[in-house]
Motif scaffolding. Sequence first.
Motif, PDB file in Angstrom:
ATOM      1  N   ILE A   1     -33.962  45.173   2.046  1.00  0.00           N
ATOM      2  CA  ILE A   1     -34.073  44.556   0.728  1.00  0.00           C
ATOM      3  C   ILE A   1     -32.822  43.722   0.465  1.00  0.00           C
ATOM      4  O   ILE A   1     -31.696  44.202   0.630  1.00  0.00           O
ATOM      5  N   LEU A   2     -33.027  42.479   0.080  1.00  0.00           N
ATOM      6  CA  LEU A   2     -31.929  41.606  -0.322  1.00  0.00           C
ATOM      7  C   LEU A   2     -31.801  41.715  -1.840  1.00  0.00           C
ATOM      8  O   LEU A   2     -32.697  41.316  -2.580  1.00  0.00           O
TER       9      LEU A   2
ATOM     10  N   ASP B   1     -37.445  42.000   3.999  1.00  0.00           N
ATOM     11  CA  ASP B   1     -38.808  42.279   3.554  1.00  0.00           C
ATOM     12  C   ASP B   1     -39.023  42.014   2.070  1.00  0.00           C
ATOM     13  O   ASP B   1     -40.134  41.706   1.643  1.00  0.00           O
ATOM     14  N   LEU B   2     -37.951  42.157   1.277  1.00  0.00           N
ATOM     15  CA  LEU B   2     -38.094  42.005  -0.177  1.00  0.00           C
ATOM     16  C   LEU B   2     -36.824  41.433  -0.787  1.00  0.00           C
ATOM     17  O   LEU B   2     -35.715  41.842  -0.432  1.00  0.00           O
ATOM     18  N   LEU B   3     -36.994  40.496  -1.699  1.00  0.00           N
ATOM     19  CA  LEU B   3     -35.887  39.992  -2.511  1.00  0.00           C
ATOM     20  C   LEU B   3     -36.011  40.618  -3.893  1.00  0.00           C
ATOM     21  O   LEU B   3     -37.000  40.414  -4.592  1.00  0.00           O
TER      22      LEU B   3
ATOM     23  N   ARG C   1     -41.431  39.001   0.155  1.00  0.00           N
ATOM     24  CA  ARG C   1     -41.904  39.479  -1.136  1.00  0.00           C
ATOM     25  C   ARG C   1     -40.757  39.414  -2.149  1.00  0.00           C
ATOM     26  O   ARG C   1     -39.595  39.579  -1.776  1.00  0.00           O
ATOM     27  N   VAL C   2     -41.108  39.201  -3.419  1.00  0.00           N
ATOM     28  CA  VAL C   2     -40.090  39.013  -4.453  1.00  0.00           C
ATOM     29  C   VAL C   2     -40.373  39.908  -5.655  1.00  0.00           C
ATOM     30  O   VAL C   2     -41.514  39.993  -6.119  1.00  0.00           O
ATOM     31  N   LEU C   3     -39.324  40.567  -6.133  1.00  0.00           N
ATOM     32  CA  LEU C   3     -39.413  41.376  -7.346  1.00  0.00           C
ATOM     33  C   LEU C   3     -38.290  40.943  -8.284  1.00  0.00           C
ATOM     34  O   LEU C   3     -37.111  41.010  -7.929  1.00  0.00           O
ATOM     35  N   PHE C   4     -38.661  40.468  -9.475  1.00  0.00           N
ATOM     36  CA  PHE C   4     -37.686  40.034 -10.463  1.00  0.00           C
ATOM     37  C   PHE C   4     -37.337  41.189 -11.395  1.00  0.00           C
ATOM     38  O   PHE C   4     -38.155  42.065 -11.663  1.00  0.00           O
ATOM     39  N   MET C   5     -36.095  41.160 -11.927  1.00  0.00           N
ATOM     40  CA  MET C   5     -35.681  42.145 -12.915  1.00  0.00           C
ATOM     41  C   MET C   5     -34.857  41.441 -13.985  1.00  0.00           C
ATOM     42  O   MET C   5     -34.199  40.429 -13.713  1.00  0.00           O
ATOM     43  N   SER C   6     -34.891  41.963 -15.208  1.00  0.00           N
ATOM     44  CA  SER C   6     -34.105  41.382 -16.287  1.00  0.00           C
ATOM     45  C   SER C   6     -34.018  42.347 -17.453  1.00  0.00           C
ATOM     46  O   SER C   6     -34.911  43.163 -17.671  1.00  0.00           O
TER      47      SER C   6
END
Length: 229
Positions: free
Chosen positions: A93-94, A138-140, A166-171
Amino acid sequence: MLAVSDTGTGMREETRERIFDPFCTTKEKGKGTGLGLSTVYGIVKQSGGNIWVYSEEGHGTTFKVYLPQLKNTSQQAEAPAAEAAIPSGSETILLLEDEDVVRGLARQILEHAGYNVVAASRGEEALRFCNEKSQQVDLLLTDVVMPETSGKEIADRLSQMRPGLRVLFMSGYTDEAIVHHGVLDSNVEFIQKPFTPAALAKKVREVLDSELTSLPSAVESRAGQEGRA
């Protein structure tokens, strides 16, 4: 009702209206995370209660916490259910997050769940890693609002460099602020900060196991917003 008062400097109205927002802090950078009061707010609300604050500059602050009263005080509290096992994995995971405390916490959660984590505090670091290293990613997992380049723009560029990413945003910002960054209007995965270790691990596993869909570009996102406007 539990009341707590102080005789400190108090706060202005605009500050008082934001104190329960995640990551809102009046302290200088590196001195506070802004998670304390948002955590208190979440605990009180989950307990069926409410929290109220009154403050004036130069006259201190008063917090009042209202909690529901038990009808039968002799009733034995039920033992809490055992916490479900936290989902794990071994993928790479990046992690892109500019706040040191949040980045360190997220990295600790993910590594504890078995993942290999590459952490970056700036978008250029993430881009440089993917450009110079051949290591599989595998995932950003990226924050939406970044100091220089937004998480959405970095995700667009990395998705072109690493097809299948794959991308998962957070905020921790409100929905309105996130919409301006082209995230909530797009078909993307998102998790709200602050999050629990179980919530982050579950969402990461869910995104990694989901069917891969292409990430709408920033141009497509803006065009969609203009069309709806």
